[in-house]
Enzyme design. Structure first.
Site, short mmCIF file in Angstrom:
data_model
loop_
_atom_site.label_atom_id
_atom_site.label_comp_id
_atom_site.label_asym_id
_atom_site.label_seq_id
_atom_site.Cartn_x
_atom_site.Cartn_y
_atom_site.Cartn_z
N THR A 145 -3.54 0.58 -3.15
CA THR A 145 -2.78 -0.65 -2.93
C THR A 145 -2.85 -1.62 -4.11
O THR A 145 -3.80 -1.59 -4.89
CB THR A 145 -3.33 -1.37 -1.67
OG1 THR A 145 -2.54 -2.52 -1.39
CG2 THR A 145 -4.78 -1.77 -1.85
N GLU A 191 -1.75 -4.69 -2.74
CA GLU A 191 -1.62 -5.63 -1.63
C GLU A 191 -0.16 -5.93 -1.34
O GLU A 191 0.54 -5.06 -0.87
CB GLU A 191 -2.43 -6.91 -1.84
CG GLU A 191 -3.11 -7.42 -0.55
CD GLU A 191 -2.20 -8.11 0.44
OE1 GLU A 191 -1.28 -8.84 0.04
OE2 GLU A 191 -2.41 -7.91 1.66
N THR A 195 0.75 -1.23 0.00
CA THR A 195 0.00 0.00 0.00
C THR A 195 0.80 1.30 0.00
O THR A 195 1.99 1.33 0.27
CB THR A 195 -0.99 -0.04 1.19
OG1 THR A 195 -1.54 -1.35 1.29
CG2 THR A 195 -2.09 0.92 1.03
#
Length: 596
Positions: free
Chosen positions: A425, A427, A407
């Site tokens: 983001t 991830e 992020t």
């Protein structure tokens, strides 16, 4: 790299809007980040507007947009597109985002969270009857959700933008074509990653023939992304969600060599960005506004803060510039209780009913007072259980613990008082490690998210369903906590803040709010404070930042403590009493603040 003014040859469709707004982007003279993993930063003052982002080139893009007459939403679009280029490991058009926006009157919450394809179910991450190892699931086509960032930004811009959509892509297109100097953070991320070299496009683009990453300071161009950005600038988000780019995304996911995914063209074209009702919670003299589910951020942050307010006040919460062991004990125990509730109740609200039919039940003063009585002089360790904030139509099982990553965060306040807090983001670092060139055949492109691993791998526990289980069309639970703060009496904006960091985003944001409100620290001082977190078990403290006496104080209270790098990426802009602004950027990353 010396500054130079750029008015590049755009198609006629793009030139008119750019020039009508008088927006001539200038590549700034910015050197790559230093070798230090922790770099002291001064904080930045501004009279009327400020931009805080995770990379100096991205911050500068937002600054130039604001100087050209754009507003906070315009600047956010420009910043995100540059981040996609210079910080590809963290966010981009292959991922998702939550955006909080204040237009001087109302707060809005824009949901660009990824969605699960229609062809998946609760067994998505199972093989031979057992859940996959986490990284096996991440580095695969199984983990890729439908990207949402671009369509969400288009929706927010259509409703609030001032400059033309086309103009906002000027900085990213320029840098993609002219090139930018690779920062130490990008180089180090490339060097440390175990999996990105396995993707043929990414390997050819970011590494040499021996597998060594592109060097710090080397100029990196991204012609594929420049081409895609040109199409998006001209055609809108349809250039990503339909046609060649969408086809390339689906093809690469479906043809992953190890574990192909179910993402289809229909999933991509059907993606819808949503506007949700923001959660605004009174907190003494402030009102804190954050994102509702599918984010767990605001609810869990405000549970922690509400539980802390029930605890005895400590005379010296700061010890030599770090939180004391007494305050940390209260904070960590409150975190255990809040995370227990988070693990049972919070998920996509289109699939899961809130306790008692209203998420505010989790923040009710009587409920938090009852929960706070569970905090004692010694730690409850890993025994924290969820409470019962409201009658449930379904009995949910608590989600088993699993990693969260990722992020980047953007905070902006413009000259008219509009504000943005957006956390964005893909991830894990470099997401699913699947790169798309959009079907251009050119070098570079963008990375696809692994956001579906934010779902629970196990759909049920002991016969009871997990709220955050995988379901078709569902948005996975997130910890992202973009936050806008207001004065309760006057209604005036106080601050915009947020952070990357996976589940630890919640701790970073909560602690920063306490430091700003209660400890008399400015935005930079608050961001400099060392971190301590727990997700319900062991306590992790930032390596080398706490005294041995503080660590021993935690151990005496029953905490199992270990040190590790806790690399947040906090950004915060605070409005001061005289109306001016003061911004801070996390010393653990390469972000800066710019403003006038």
């Amino acid at each position: 790299m010396s500054p130079k003014s750029v008015r590049f040859a755009l198609p006629v469709l793009l030139v008119a809007p750019l020039y009508s707004w008088g927006f001539s982007y200038e590549i700034p003279a910015i050197s790559p980040e230093s070798e230090s993993g922790y770099e002291e930063k001064p904080g930045w003052e501004a009279e009327s507007f400020a931009v805080a982002a995770a990379n100096p080139l991205a911050t500068d893009a937002g600054y130039q947009v604001l100087k050209a007459g754009g507003n906070a939403i315009d600047a956010t679009v420009a910043v995100q597109m540059v981040l996609n280029l210079v910080e590809p490991q963290s966010s981009g058009i292959g991922g998702g985002a939550f955006l909080m926006h204040y237009d001087g009157a109302d707060v809005r919450a824009y949901d660009g969270r990824e969605t699960a394809p229609q062809g998946v179910n609760g067994a998505l991450f199972f093989a031979d009857g057992e859940p996959l190892a986490f990284n096996e699931a991440v580095v695969s086509g199984l983990s890729v959700g439908v990207p949402g960032t671009l369509r969400m930004l288009e929706k927010a811009h259509a409703e609030h933008g001032e400059l033309s959509w086309e103009a906002l892509f000027t900085p990213a297109i320029t840098l993609a074509e002219e090139g930018f100097a690779v920062s130490n953070r990008l180089h180090t991320s490339l060097a440390n990653d175990e999996y990105l070299r396995q993707d043929s496009l990414a390997s050819q683009f970011y590494y040499d023939a021996e597998g060594e990453p592109i060097a710090v300071g080397e100029t990196l161009k991204n012609p594929a992304l420049a081409d895609i950005f040109r199409r998006v600038a001209a055609q809108g988000s349809a250039a990503l969600y339909e046609g060649d780019v969408a086809e390339d995304i689906a093809e690469r996911v479906q043809n992953h060599p190890e574990r192909p995914g179910e993402l289809m063209l229909e999933d991509i074209s059907g993606y819808e960005a949503l506007e949700r009702e923001p959660l605004c919670t009174p907190w003494q003299q402030w009102e804190v506004c954050g994102f509702p589910p599918p984010s767990s951020g605001h609810l869990t942050v405000m549970q922690i803060l509400g539980l802390l307010d029930q605890q005895p006040l400590l005379e010296a919460p700061l010890d030599d510039g770090a939180p004391s062991s007494g305050w940390l004990h209260q904070f960590l125990e409150a975190s255990r209780l809040a995370f227990a509730d988070r693990g049972r109740y919070i998920a996509d609200p289109d699939f899961v009913e809130a306790p008692g039919g209203d998420w505010s039940t989790m923040l009710a003063p009587d409920y938090l007072e009852q929960r706070s009585e569970l905090i004692e002089e010694t730690s409850m360790g890993d025994t924290a259980k969820p409470g019962n904030p409201g009658e449930l139509a379904v009995s949910w099982a608590s989600q088993p613990e699993q990693p969260e990553y990722g992020t980047s965060h953007i905070s902006i306040i413009d000259a008219d008082g509009n504000a943005v807090a957006m956390t964005t983001t893909i991830e894990q670092a470099f997401g699913s490690r699947i790169m798309s060139d959009g079907g251009t055949g050119l070098a570079g492109g963008f990375l696809l998210n692994n956001e579906l691993t934010d779902f629970s791998f196990e759909p049920e526990v002991d016969g009871e369903p997990v709220a955050n289980r995988v379901e078709a069309g569902k948005r996975p639970r997130s910890s992202m906590s973009p936050t806008l703060v207001f004065d309760q009496d006057s209604g005036e904006l106080v601050a915009s803040l947020g952070s990357p960091g996976g589940a630890a985003i919640i701790h970073y944001t909560a602690r920063t709010l306490v430091a700003l409100r209660d400890w008399g620290l400015n935005a930079q001082e608050a961001l400099n404070l060392p971190h301590a977190i727990t997700l319900g078990g062991d306590v992790f403290v930032e390596e080398g930042r706490f005294s041995e006496a503080t660590l021993e104080g935690l151990r005496e209270r029953g905490h199992t403590v270990s040190e590790r790098k806790l690399t947040s990426g906090l950004q915060a802009i605070r409005r001061l009493e005289d109306g001016s602004l003061f911004g801070g950027a996390d010393p653990r990353r390469e972000g800066v603040v710019r403003g006038d």
